[in-house]
Every structure is written in structure tokens, then in C-alpha cells.
Design a protein around this motif. Structure first.
Motif, PDB file in Angstrom:
ATOM      1  N   TRP A 146     -43.301  27.811 -55.977  1.00 31.76           N
ATOM      2  CA  TRP A 146     -44.545  27.086 -56.228  1.00 31.76           C
ATOM      3  C   TRP A 146     -45.321  27.680 -55.104  1.00 31.76           C
ATOM      4  O   TRP A 146     -46.555  27.776 -55.238  1.00 31.76           O
ATOM      5  CB  TRP A 146     -44.399  25.414 -56.121  1.00 31.76           C
ATOM      6  N   LEU A 170     -46.544  16.559 -59.969  1.00 32.40           N
ATOM      7  CA  LEU A 170     -47.439  16.816 -61.034  1.00 32.40           C
ATOM      8  C   LEU A 170     -46.923  18.203 -61.612  1.00 32.40           C
ATOM      9  O   LEU A 170     -46.808  18.454 -62.752  1.00 32.40           O
ATOM     10  CB  LEU A 170     -48.630  16.774 -60.637  1.00 32.40           C
ATOM     11  N   VAL A 171     -46.655  19.222 -60.630  1.00 29.58           N
ATOM     12  CA  VAL A 171     -46.341  20.397 -61.086  1.00 29.58           C
ATOM     13  C   VAL A 171     -44.941  20.340 -61.824  1.00 29.58           C
ATOM     14  O   VAL A 171     -44.538  21.076 -62.839  1.00 29.58           O
ATOM     15  CB  VAL A 171     -46.018  21.154 -59.889  1.00 29.58           C
ATOM     16  N   GLU A 173     -43.866  17.768 -63.487  1.00 23.36           N
ATOM     17  CA  GLU A 173     -44.228  17.101 -64.596  1.00 23.36           C
ATOM     18  C   GLU A 173     -44.527  17.994 -65.833  1.00 23.36           C
ATOM     19  O   GLU A 173     -44.305  17.977 -66.980  1.00 23.36           O
ATOM     20  CB  GLU A 173     -44.937  15.806 -64.467  1.00 23.36           C
ATOM     21  N   LEU A 174     -45.568  18.904 -65.304  1.00 22.20           N
ATOM     22  CA  LEU A 174     -46.305  19.640 -66.451  1.00 22.20           C
ATOM     23  C   LEU A 174     -44.959  20.954 -66.756  1.00 22.20           C
ATOM     24  O   LEU A 174     -45.189  21.371 -67.717  1.00 22.20           O
ATOM     25  CB  LEU A 174     -47.347  20.546 -65.586  1.00 22.20           C
ATOM     26  N   GLY A 175     -44.289  21.241 -66.067  1.00 22.67           N
ATOM     27  CA  GLY A 175     -43.059  21.985 -66.169  1.00 22.67           C
ATOM     28  C   GLY A 175     -42.469  21.376 -67.345  1.00 22.67           C
ATOM     29  O   GLY A 175     -42.029  22.417 -68.439  1.00 22.67           O
ATOM     30  N   ARG A 176     -42.250  20.101 -67.501  1.00 20.85           N
ATOM     31  CA  ARG A 176     -41.607  19.693 -68.776  1.00 20.85           C
ATOM     32  C   ARG A 176     -42.186  20.052 -70.310  1.00 20.85           C
ATOM     33  O   ARG A 176     -41.605  20.011 -71.327  1.00 20.85           O
ATOM     34  CB  ARG A 176     -41.420  18.114 -68.638  1.00 20.85           C
ATOM     35  N   PHE A 177     -43.500  20.182 -69.937  1.00 18.98           N
ATOM     36  CA  PHE A 177     -44.347  20.655 -71.138  1.00 18.98           C
ATOM     37  C   PHE A 177     -44.602  22.035 -71.369  1.00 18.98           C
ATOM     38  O   PHE A 177     -45.106  22.497 -72.222  1.00 18.98           O
ATOM     39  CB  PHE A 177     -45.811  20.077 -71.021  1.00 18.98           C
ATOM     40  N   ILE A 179     -45.460  24.351 -68.927  1.00 15.71           N
ATOM     41  CA  ILE A 179     -46.514  24.846 -68.261  1.00 15.71           C
ATOM     42  C   ILE A 179     -45.931  25.309 -66.839  1.00 15.71           C
ATOM     43  O   ILE A 179     -45.639  24.578 -66.172  1.00 15.71           O
ATOM     44  CB  ILE A 179     -47.563  23.960 -67.933  1.00 15.71           C
ATOM     45  N   GLU A 180     -45.812  26.732 -66.910  1.00 15.22           N
ATOM     46  CA  GLU A 180     -45.344  27.213 -65.602  1.00 15.22           C
ATOM     47  C   GLU A 180     -46.188  27.532 -64.400  1.00 15.22           C
ATOM     48  O   GLU A 180     -47.455  27.439 -64.509  1.00 15.22           O
ATOM     49  CB  GLU A 180     -44.675  28.634 -66.077  1.00 15.22           C
ATOM     50  N   HIS A 183     -48.922  29.644 -64.385  1.00 15.65           N
ATOM     51  CA  HIS A 183     -50.337  28.784 -65.316  1.00 15.65           C
ATOM     52  C   HIS A 183     -51.205  28.279 -64.607  1.00 15.65           C
ATOM     53  O   HIS A 183     -52.372  27.997 -64.816  1.00 15.65           O
ATOM     54  CB  HIS A 183     -49.881  28.264 -66.472  1.00 15.65           C
ATOM     55  N   LEU A 184     -50.885  27.595 -63.291  1.00 14.96           N
ATOM     56  CA  LEU A 184     -51.506  26.660 -62.666  1.00 14.96           C
ATOM     57  C   LEU A 184     -52.464  27.328 -61.561  1.00 14.96           C
ATOM     58  O   LEU A 184     -53.156  26.867 -60.782  1.00 14.96           O
ATOM     59  CB  LEU A 184     -50.624  25.698 -62.104  1.00 14.96           C
TER      60      LEU A 184
END
Length: 245
Positions: A146, A170-171, A173-177, A179-180, A183-184
Motif C-alpha cells: 500500500w 478501509l483498504v 475492507e475494499l480488498g474483500r470485494f 478492489i486491489e 485500483h485505489l
């Protein structure tokens, strides 16, 4: 129970019935007064020794009413007085020992001319790398990745701003969906541009000779940041409503 100015045990039914509360319930209770508080923030304050909830045999946190009151007091002192966590902890510990603990003053009056001078500049909460990993529940390799994308940046001395815990959580948590981190980068770039806009607005205040005016710049920056976050959320909802009717 710790008595706090401007509030107390009357906030939230869950905080007054005496039953142990989960961290999620505590978050709901605190958000009545502090809409921006997060679970990551509560965990960080715990890691700093500002609150000590008991743990169940399976490791879950259980907060009592006194824990919630202590958290309220900490959050108020940060919000209203910009006090460092070390000063807040010493103040609360003195109160719980039954000592007469006046609110630590950040300003003093210069003799004869009635001008307020800062005694000590408020310092932002900072954490070390190990603390960040533990508070966010992440591995070293994840943090390194990160950082390579600029999502989290250490301070010059290698420490981190406390808000890094929220970003890391938050990063993750987004990874669970799916979203790498790569992408952020677009979100990080947008945040940098928005921060630059806020900085342009408050820059004249920060350069002012009057220390009270300079102190006001920080409050104005926080207010503007909150408005930009709300606008961003509203624009996101609008965009999703158009694309996913």
C-alpha cells in the motif's frame, strides 16, 4: 463513573442500562455526538491505553458504561481542545484517582497586553509501524504494498499519522470485494487534489500574525474537509444511481 463536561451518562439508552456492549454498539452510541468516529478510531484509542474494555474468553471486546464515558471525554478533548493523546491520558488518569484535574490549558496570557500566546502547539496523534499493523490487523507485506501505491505514507521520522489506521482498515475492507490497491490510486489522486483546494482556502489564515487566527485555520480546514467528504459521498451516490438504477 467518569463525569464529563457538556454530556454524561445520558447519551444513548445502550450506555445507561449497565450491560456490556460490543464495539459496534459503542460506535452507534458515540456517533450520536461524534458522527465521524470509526471502529478503527476506537481500536486505536484502546491501543494507546485510553480505554481498556474487558475481553471475553473468545477475545471479543466488551465495553461498560464507564468505558463509553471515557471515550466520550477523549473525543471531546480532541475535538474541542486539540489536546495530544498523552495529555488527555494523564488528565483522565488524574481524574480517576480523585485528583482535582483542571483541563490542561494550551494558551497563557502575556502580562500587561492581554494577548493569548500558545504554551504548546497541539501535536497530532502518531503511531509506530508495529502499532499500525496491529491496530489495522494487517501484515507487513500488505502495508509495504500500500505504501508503494502511495495509499499510506510514513512521516519523515518513520512514524504514521493516526488516520493511517482508518486508511489501512478501509483498504483492507475494499480488498474483500476484489478492489486491489492499484485500483485505489485514482481515489488517492482525487483526495490530494481536494486537500490542495482546502489548503488554498485556509492558507491566508495560516500566514496571519495573530496566533488565534492561525489556530482558527485548523478548525476551518477540518470543516472544509468534512464538507468535501460529504459532497464526494453525495456525488458517488448520484453516479451509482444513474449507472445502477
Amino acid at each position: 463513573m467518569l463525569k464529563t463536561p457538556g454530556g454524561g451518562a445520558g447519551h444513548g439508552a445502550a450506555a445507561t442500562d449497565g450491560r456490556p456492549m460490543s464495539i459496534g454498539t459503542v460506535l452507534t452510541v458515540l456517533r450520536e455526538e461524534f458522527p465521524d468516529v470509526t471502529i478503527s478510531k476506537i481500536r486505536f484509542l484502546e491501543s494507546e491505553g485510553l480505554v481498556e474494555p474487558r475481553r471475553t474468553p473468545s477475545g471479543y471486546r466488551k465495553f461498560g458504561p464507564q468505558d463509553v464515558e471515557r471515550l466520550r471525554h477523549v473525543l471531546r478533548m480532541q475535538r474541542d481542545h486539540y489536546l495530544p493523546l498523552k495529555v488527555i491520558r494523564e488528565h483522565l488518569d488524574a481524574m480517576e484517582r480523585g485528583e482535582a484535574a483542571a483541563l490542561p490549558a494550551l494558551c497563557r496570557q502575556r502580562d500587561g497586553d492581554g494577548i493569548l500566546e500558545p504554551v504548546e502547539e497541539p501535536t497530532a496523534a502518531r503511531i509506530g509501524r508495529a502499532q499500525l499493523l496491529a491496530a489495522a490487523g494487517i501484515e507487513e507485506r500488505e502495508l509495504s504494498e500500500w505504501e508503494s501505491y502511495g495509499l499510506i505514507t510514513p512521516l519523515p521520522d518513520g512514524a504514521y499519522d493516526a488516520e493511517a489506521v482508518t486508511v489501512a482498515t478501509l483498504v483492507a475492507e475494499l480488498g474483500r470485494f476484489g478492489i486491489e490497491p492499484r485500483h485505489l490510486r485514482v481515489m488517492k489522486a482525487a483526495a490530494d487534489r481536494e486537500a490542495g483546494l482546502v489548503e488554498q482556502v485556509v492558507a491566508p489564515l495560516k500566514r496571519h500574525r495573530n496566533p488565534q487566527t492561525r489556530a482558527h485555520a485548523e478548525a476551518r480546514a477540518k470543516e472544509l474537509a468534512g464538507l468535501t467528504v460529504r459532497l464526494h459521498a453525495a456525488l458517488m451516490q448520484t453516479a451509482l444511481g444513474v449507472r445502477l438504477p
